[in-house]
Design a protein around this motif. Structure first.
Motif, mmCIF file in Angstrom:
data_model
loop_
_atom_site.group_PDB
_atom_site.id
_atom_site.type_symbol
_atom_site.label_atom_id
_atom_site.label_comp_id
_atom_site.label_asym_id
_atom_site.label_seq_id
_atom_site.Cartn_x
_atom_site.Cartn_y
_atom_site.Cartn_z
ATOM 1 N N TYR A 1 9.137 0.339 8.029
ATOM 2 C CA TYR A 1 8.063 1.202 7.008
ATOM 3 C C TYR A 1 6.944 0.495 6.656
ATOM 4 O O TYR A 1 7.101 -0.577 5.993
ATOM 5 N N LYS A 2 5.706 1.004 6.914
ATOM 6 C CA LYS A 2 4.468 0.357 6.310
ATOM 7 C C LYS A 2 3.925 1.611 5.483
ATOM 8 O O LYS A 2 3.148 2.412 6.082
ATOM 9 N N SER A 3 3.853 1.516 4.137
ATOM 10 C CA SER A 3 3.218 2.426 3.580
ATOM 11 C C SER A 3 1.729 2.345 3.417
ATOM 12 O O SER A 3 1.052 1.212 3.390
ATOM 13 N N SER A 4 0.869 3.587 3.439
ATOM 14 C CA SER A 4 -0.423 3.540 3.383
ATOM 15 C C SER A 4 -0.905 3.362 1.890
ATOM 16 O O SER A 4 -1.988 3.496 1.820
ATOM 17 N N HIS A 5 0.155 3.268 0.969
ATOM 18 C CA HIS A 5 -0.290 3.255 -0.516
ATOM 19 C C HIS A 5 0.402 2.348 -1.169
ATOM 20 O O HIS A 5 1.455 1.680 -0.353
ATOM 21 N N LYS A 6 0.041 2.095 -2.418
ATOM 22 C CA LYS A 6 0.843 0.842 -3.205
ATOM 23 C C LYS A 6 2.336 1.190 -3.050
ATOM 24 O O LYS A 6 2.459 2.262 -3.628
ATOM 25 N N ALA A 7 3.255 0.445 -2.807
ATOM 26 C CA ALA A 7 4.709 0.692 -2.882
ATOM 27 C C ALA A 7 5.169 0.738 -4.360
ATOM 28 O O ALA A 7 4.583 0.003 -5.054
ATOM 29 N N LEU A 8 6.137 1.654 -4.598
ATOM 30 C CA LEU A 8 6.553 1.812 -5.878
ATOM 31 C C LEU A 8 7.293 0.760 -6.265
ATOM 32 O O LEU A 8 8.105 -0.087 -5.557
ATOM 33 N N GLN A 9 7.044 0.544 -7.597
ATOM 34 C CA GLN A 9 7.835 -0.783 -8.224
ATOM 35 C C GLN A 9 8.733 -0.423 -9.233
ATOM 36 O O GLN A 9 8.273 0.413 -10.323
ATOM 37 N N LEU A 10 10.075 -0.737 -9.368
ATOM 38 C CA LEU A 10 10.710 -0.707 -10.283
ATOM 39 C C LEU A 10 11.049 -1.746 -10.932
ATOM 40 O O LEU A 10 11.832 -2.675 -10.504
ATOM 41 N N SER A 11 10.171 -2.283 -12.000
ATOM 42 C CA SER A 11 10.330 -3.466 -12.790
ATOM 43 C C SER A 11 11.698 -3.603 -13.321
ATOM 44 O O SER A 11 12.025 -4.891 -13.453
ATOM 45 N N MET A 12 12.231 -2.713 -13.846
ATOM 46 C CA MET A 12 13.684 -2.905 -14.385
ATOM 47 C C MET A 12 14.702 -3.496 -13.372
ATOM 48 O O MET A 12 15.555 -4.062 -13.676
ATOM 49 N N PRO B 1 14.058 -9.529 0.557
ATOM 50 C CA PRO B 1 12.632 -9.736 0.866
ATOM 51 C C PRO B 1 11.826 -8.697 0.391
ATOM 52 O O PRO B 1 12.175 -7.440 0.112
ATOM 53 N N GLU B 2 10.674 -8.833 0.382
ATOM 54 C CA GLU B 2 9.636 -7.970 -0.566
ATOM 55 C C GLU B 2 9.354 -6.662 0.371
ATOM 56 O O GLU B 2 9.380 -5.620 -0.314
ATOM 57 N N ASN B 3 9.249 -6.526 1.458
ATOM 58 C CA ASN B 3 9.096 -5.436 2.259
ATOM 59 C C ASN B 3 10.223 -4.588 2.203
ATOM 60 O O ASN B 3 10.234 -3.396 2.100
ATOM 61 N N VAL B 4 11.609 -5.001 2.295
ATOM 62 C CA VAL B 4 12.730 -4.437 2.106
ATOM 63 C C VAL B 4 12.969 -4.002 0.521
ATOM 64 O O VAL B 4 13.215 -2.687 0.583
ATOM 65 N N ARG B 5 12.547 -4.616 -0.273
ATOM 66 C CA ARG B 5 12.657 -4.175 -1.944
ATOM 67 C C ARG B 5 11.735 -2.931 -2.095
ATOM 68 O O ARG B 5 12.117 -2.106 -2.657
ATOM 69 N N ASN B 6 10.612 -3.086 -1.520
ATOM 70 C CA ASN B 6 9.464 -1.885 -1.816
ATOM 71 C C ASN B 6 9.875 -0.849 -0.897
ATOM 72 O O ASN B 6 9.870 0.408 -1.406
ATOM 73 N N ASN B 7 10.329 -1.062 0.329
ATOM 74 C CA ASN B 7 10.677 0.299 1.022
ATOM 75 C C ASN B 7 12.075 1.036 0.610
ATOM 76 O O ASN B 7 12.070 2.105 0.499
ATOM 77 N N TYR B 8 12.772 0.166 0.067
ATOM 78 C CA TYR B 8 13.912 0.800 -0.688
ATOM 79 C C TYR B 8 13.558 1.720 -2.077
ATOM 80 O O TYR B 8 13.992 2.591 -2.124
ATOM 81 N N ASN B 9 12.593 1.003 -2.662
ATOM 82 C CA ASN B 9 12.169 1.591 -3.890
ATOM 83 C C ASN B 9 11.625 3.011 -3.599
ATOM 84 O O ASN B 9 11.625 3.878 -4.362
#
Length: 341
Positions: A328-339, A129-137
């Motif tokens: 968790y809901k970030s107030s900024h754009k979540a970090l992305q690890l494209s790799m 899930p996108e929210n889990v992926r983003n928050n883990y990043n």
């Protein structure tokens, strides 16, 4: 529901395969995705994810699921790529833990897989899930510790915090027990205690009477006095801080371990009793607004949490990390690890 036509998910860099595998196990374990499609178009409805296995073999035992409305019970395997089944040699394994696999959850489907008997194993392309992926990043980034601390301060309930800290305290003592047991097998329980005290005080002439007195101590204060007298006899600083450090980091875990070895639960109970009345320290750095002070054992537990979970980025196994990834809901754009994704 996963897209059956999406057989080739995004490529996963080799170095990040363990991370992807851990996250997939985390999501499946907590039932974040209950409805799936197999690569053959079968509807998969997860009823019970089974027993999580951290050792060799399938990742979950005795899972229950409906596959095209038929109930299946068996094991679930999680691998980053289908081809990892062959890279790891699982197809040749006669280990019972790799038998009866009814489903393989795969991030990148790149081949069919078959077991030792040549039977094809059903696969699902599993999307985190996108929210889990983003928050883990966020958690594994440089700002992860600060973000988690602020989240604990604002969102973690008293019940969740106390339950996790109690579990960690037991885990800390259990790990110390394993170390003491291993070392005791090479020498003796007196030798193990002597070495532990020596590592804290540089004192190597620990008498067996000290060990006997500690076992007989009826209270934490009595144990403190034994330590204080011992330090005085050896002409070492016997300040309250020095005494407390030895009590918390040596005596309590050793007493718990020895109690397990001697099968004397009274000693294990005594170790826990001692933890309740160790000195208190400020809890400000741990960001729990409703906890003003931590006792010595709780402080040791916090250090254990940081060393074994935070520093090693074991967020998927941490209850605080679990809450963070879910809510968790970030107030900024979540970090992305494209790799990675």
């Amino acid at each position: 529901m996963a897209n059956v036509n999406d057989r080739n998910s995004k490529k996963i860099e080799k170095n990040f395969s363990p991370i992807v595998e851990g996250l997939m196990a985390y999501c499946f374990r907590h039932k974040l995705e209950k409805s799936l499609l197999s690569t053959k178009g079968e509807k998969v409805e997860i009823i019970d994810q089974g027993i999580y296995n951290r050792k060799e073999g399938a990742d979950f035992f005795n899972a229950k699921m409906y596959i095209d409305n038929i109930l299946w019970v068996g094991n679930v395997l999680i691998i980053p790529r289908s081809s990892d089944w062959y890279v790891r040699g699982y197809q040749k394994s006669s280990n019972d833990f790799f038998k009866n696999i009814i489903l393989a959850l795969v991030a990148e489907v790149d081949t069919d897989i078959t077991d030792l008997d040549g039977k094809t194993i059903r696969q699902c392309c599993y999307t985190i899930p996108e929210n889990v992926r983003n928050n883990y990043n966020i958690l594994i980034s440089d700002e992860g510790c600060e973000a988690c601390q602020n989240f604990r301060k604002d969102s973690i309930t008293r019940l969740t915090a106390h339950a996790w800290m109690a579990a960690l305290e037991t885990e800390w003592l259990e790990e110390a027990t394993q170390i003491f047991h291993k070392n005791a097998a090479k020498s003796s329980w007196h030798g193990v205690l002597s070495s532990a005290v020596a590592s804290s005080t540089v004192i190597t002439n620990l008498s067996e009477k000290f060990m006997s007195d500690i076992i007989k101590a009826e209270s934490a204060n009595e144990a403190r006095q034994i330590i204080k007298d011992f330090l005085a006899l050896t002409h070492k600083p016997n300040s309250n801080n020095a005494v407390e450090y030895i009590l918390v980091n040596v005596i309590i875990p050793w007493l718990f371990a020895y109690g397990r070895h001697a099968r004397k639960e009274t000693l294990c109970d005594k170790a826990f009793d001692f933890t309740e009345v160790t000195r208190s320290y400020s809890a400000e750095s741990f960001y729990f607004p409703y906890v003003k002070q931590l006792n010595g054992a709780e402080t040791a537990t916090v250090r254990y949490l940081k060393k074994e979970y935070c520093d090693k980025k074991r967020c998927c196994s941490c209850r605080f990390g679990h809450e963070f990834m879910r809510h968790y809901k970030s107030s900024h754009k979540a970090l992305q690890l494209s790799m990675l994704f």
